[in-house]
Design an enzyme around this catalytic site. Sequence first.
Site, PDB file in Angstrom:
ATOM      1  N   ASP A   1      10.916 -15.218 -13.897  1.00 47.94           N
ATOM      2  CA  ASP A   1      10.483 -16.635 -13.896  1.00 47.94           C
ATOM      3  C   ASP A   1       8.905 -16.428 -13.524  1.00 47.94           C
ATOM      4  OD1 ASP A   1      12.334 -17.984 -14.516  1.00 47.94           O
ATOM      5  OD2 ASP A   1      13.326 -18.268 -12.503  1.00 47.94           O
TER       6      ASP A   1
ATOM      7  N   SER B   1      15.209 -21.512 -25.735  1.00 45.88           N
ATOM      8  CA  SER B   1      15.366 -20.606 -26.823  1.00 45.88           C
ATOM      9  C   SER B   1      15.912 -21.644 -27.946  1.00 45.88           C
ATOM     10  CB  SER B   1      16.354 -19.385 -26.725  1.00 45.88           C
ATOM     11  OG  SER B   1      15.720 -18.560 -25.820  1.00 45.88           O
TER      12      SER B   1
ATOM     13  N   ASN C   1       9.366 -14.318 -21.286  1.00 47.80           N
ATOM     14  CA  ASN C   1      10.640 -14.621 -20.514  1.00 47.80           C
ATOM     15  C   ASN C   1      11.616 -15.349 -21.138  1.00 47.80           C
ATOM     16  OD1 ASN C   1       9.387 -12.669 -18.688  1.00 47.80           O
ATOM     17  ND2 ASN C   1       8.240 -14.401 -17.878  1.00 47.80           N
ATOM     18  N   TYR C   2      11.645 -16.417 -21.682  1.00 49.73           N
ATOM     19  CA  TYR C   2      12.387 -17.520 -22.213  1.00 49.73           C
ATOM     20  C   TYR C   2      12.914 -17.424 -23.463  1.00 49.73           C
ATOM     21  CZ  TYR C   2      11.514 -18.868 -17.528  1.00 49.73           C
ATOM     22  OH  TYR C   2      11.561 -18.930 -15.821  1.00 49.73           O
ATOM     23  N   LEU C   3      11.978 -16.958 -24.500  1.00 49.63           N
ATOM     24  CA  LEU C   3      12.276 -17.163 -25.744  1.00 49.63           C
ATOM     25  C   LEU C   3      13.066 -15.761 -26.188  1.00 49.63           C
ATOM     26  CD1 LEU C   3       9.068 -18.954 -26.906  1.00 49.63           C
ATOM     27  CD2 LEU C   3      11.088 -19.952 -26.188  1.00 49.63           C
TER      28      LEU C   3
END
EC number: 5.6.2.1
Length: 899
Positions: free
Chosen positions: A84, A654, A857-859
């Site tokens: 994060d 995502s 970090n998120y995709l």
Amino acid sequence: MSTDVIMSESDQPLTSKPLQNGHTQESRAAQNGHVNGMVEDSDLSEDDDMPLSQTARTKSEPATPKSRNLKRKKLQVESSSEDDTPLASSPAKSVAVSMPGALQATSIPAAMVKNGKLNGSTRNVQASSDEDDDKPIAPRNGPSNSKTRPPPRKRVKKESDQSDDDFEDQIPLAKKKQPTRTRRQKPDSDADGSSEDDKPVVKKAPVKKPAAKKVKDEEMSGSETPQPRAKTIKSKKEASAPTSPKKGKGKKKEETEEPDEEVYRWWEQGANNDGSEKWQTLEHNGVFFPPPYEPLPSYVKMKYNGDTVNLSPEAEEVATFYAKLIETDHGKDDTFNKNFFDDWLKILEKCPPRDGTKIRDFTRCDFRPMYEYFEEEKAKVKALTAAEKKEIRESKAKAEEKYTTCLLDGRKEKVGNFRVEPPGLFRGRGEHPKKGCLKFRVRPEDITINIGKDATIPVPNMPGKWKDIIHDQTVTWLACWTENVNGNYKYVFLAAGSSLKGQSDMLKFEKARELKSHVDRIRKDYNENLKNKVMGDRQRATAMYFIDRLALRAGNEKGEDEADTVGCCSLRCEHVTLEQPNFIIFDFLGKDSIRYYNRVAVDQQVFKNIRIFKEDKLDSDDLFDRVTTSGLNKHLQSYMKGLTAKVFRTYNASITFQQQLDEGTPEKGTVQEKLNAYNHANRMVAILCNHQRSVPKTHEQSMEKMKDKIRAFKYDRRKLRHVLFNMDAKYKKKKKYVDDESDLEDDWIAQHEDKLKEKEIEKAEKKFAKDNEKLVEEGKKEHNGSVLKERIADIEAEFKRLKKERGTEKASLKRERPAEKIEEAITKLDEKIKTSKLQMDDREAGKEVALGTSKINYLDPRITAAWCKTHDVPIEKIFSKTLLAKFPWAMEVDDEWKF
């Protein structure tokens, strides 16, 4: 989005293409009353995808820390994982805009994911726990030769609090990559899609000649392309189109080659996330300590009350930390200055000045002599020749070489942060109460080493012995210590591209994909509980609504000595404002003190609930006083093993990204148009996750450079048009050539030609010097200065001719070219102008958004890999070499893969 750059109409960036319903993608994202605010300038560069920090926030009413802290002491603290952590932050205001609603973006019926399968593989993939696998795990009680109790289980907190100058000394200095010898492959093997820098050197197919020359693999036929162990993405056209050998220009030198290391394809064996042993054998060389402090020259002294002070080495070192920052925002911050001076006084008490000076008042301290000395040293470094800089880099790389890798189960793996942080002043992020505090020098006695039982214990590169040696095979860190400012544990892990980190990433995204089969049931339940008569259940349902719809972090309780940042569960009444009929305005400091501001339309029941929750409460009281982060995560795990609020954030990011790409990518567009669509989708996710930054100070300058680049293309195009007109007047009637480049002003043309002349003269001088060096090497006589003067005279004559042609609509070329070639050149210039305008549009749209954090970090990287294959876009245009090395497991998905 408006811009401060004043452009002519033809210089304006191309706008977003309208969707089928007549709205642009930006306008669609602005529905539901979301408002985008203004952002202040910061020191961030154009290339840094950094979220911005928030300056002091405005409170509607002073908080009462006593009552709030009593409540918070009862709550459990739960940290989010290091994934994060934004790249960096800078003090500035930001306004976050939510997506068209993560609920709409994520409620599309998705195919059920079969448990235990990845990419169609029948190998089992076990679900991750509520935190990523890269979260440090404390050593187990068991056989070990530790003399002290191992460090407790605690998350890693990355901290980017070094100055640019200090950080420059600590960055990894990788050795220059040597060309590698690779094996040939069979004619039917897959083509390599790596970038030119990554391509191995191979030999041509044997022919009936005495010797075969070595050429780059882009000059080889398709049948000779080596097959890499870890594939990278290549577009359909590139993969299917055969390549033919090209004739090389001149002789190529034979190069010493080393065999390329094979990539460990751990993803073909499944990931280990059951808490069992992570490795069998582990060997490494410990950590690299920074060099000891070198005192300043005797003539460099700080001043106190106008007089020089002879400081002890210990006190002088701390003074230099501050001296380097006096012209930065840190040096002008009251909290930073106070904390530094308080800690420095403690050092002065132990190690007083040698001349007996009593330092008591910070305002009488003058660190400028030190600052000026460091600026002079910087200038000297910049003035070094390329050879001298290279020698320094190679020397540092050689000293650090053995620390950069380790042996994990017999495999060579790269180590990530093997350097111990040097002492300095803590920067923190945002309004951190401890910024400016002194970070002590870390010594071997502070560090616990984790290594295999049979491995050789590493020797520190400075005097001292390790605090402890343990052999815990269930954790993945190699070394740990406690930093003195916040008491956080610092860990040394393997690099991002290592097998252990890769498994953690893959399991994280698989956990998010698993949520697809549960999300509808979860949403149905929390929507029903919005009217629950039990207040705790109603508050929990409302919090889940915000976490799902707005991708808010769950939030953790903070102590008195931490920055006042909040998440969903720790929101206070002052952070939420109601606006009829159904709008809620959020305004609070989120993680890393980044301001979250959002005006969003919500369901009527949610609006009613917030009004009820705020009744009879002070602004400083908790909004969700019956909800804790740990309790919420425990409830979520009743739906799905390992489900936490963070999984919702990854899932929504995502799935929204996948939807935006599917809707916005033009099927028949150019590569740049497709890249713009990709970056737009990335921006939508970054806005959803509040990954914002302030407008870089270099933005206007870079936009002006791009504007000049477009004008330069137009200048060349105008010259070619006039040449065509002189050749045949019929071209004046052709639609393609009839429009003049009206925005090319005479003053700009004069400046442009002057710059071109300067470049040509500089180029001639360099070539003259290079030719003379070559002649000396061959034992021949050098050219005299008259040769250079003749070349410069020819250049000046050419530009005098160009000057005479201004405004005459007549032009000529140095060398005659047929009309067909000139037409082709004009077509290429038209394409360059269009591409440059698209790039300007993309840069202008993304000036306030940090794309890197969500991309890393998120995709899910498999979305990008599949999209590149489907739309024939080279993945190197999106993923850097670092990301390609971080996500090798994602590069092998097929083009039909969907999140």
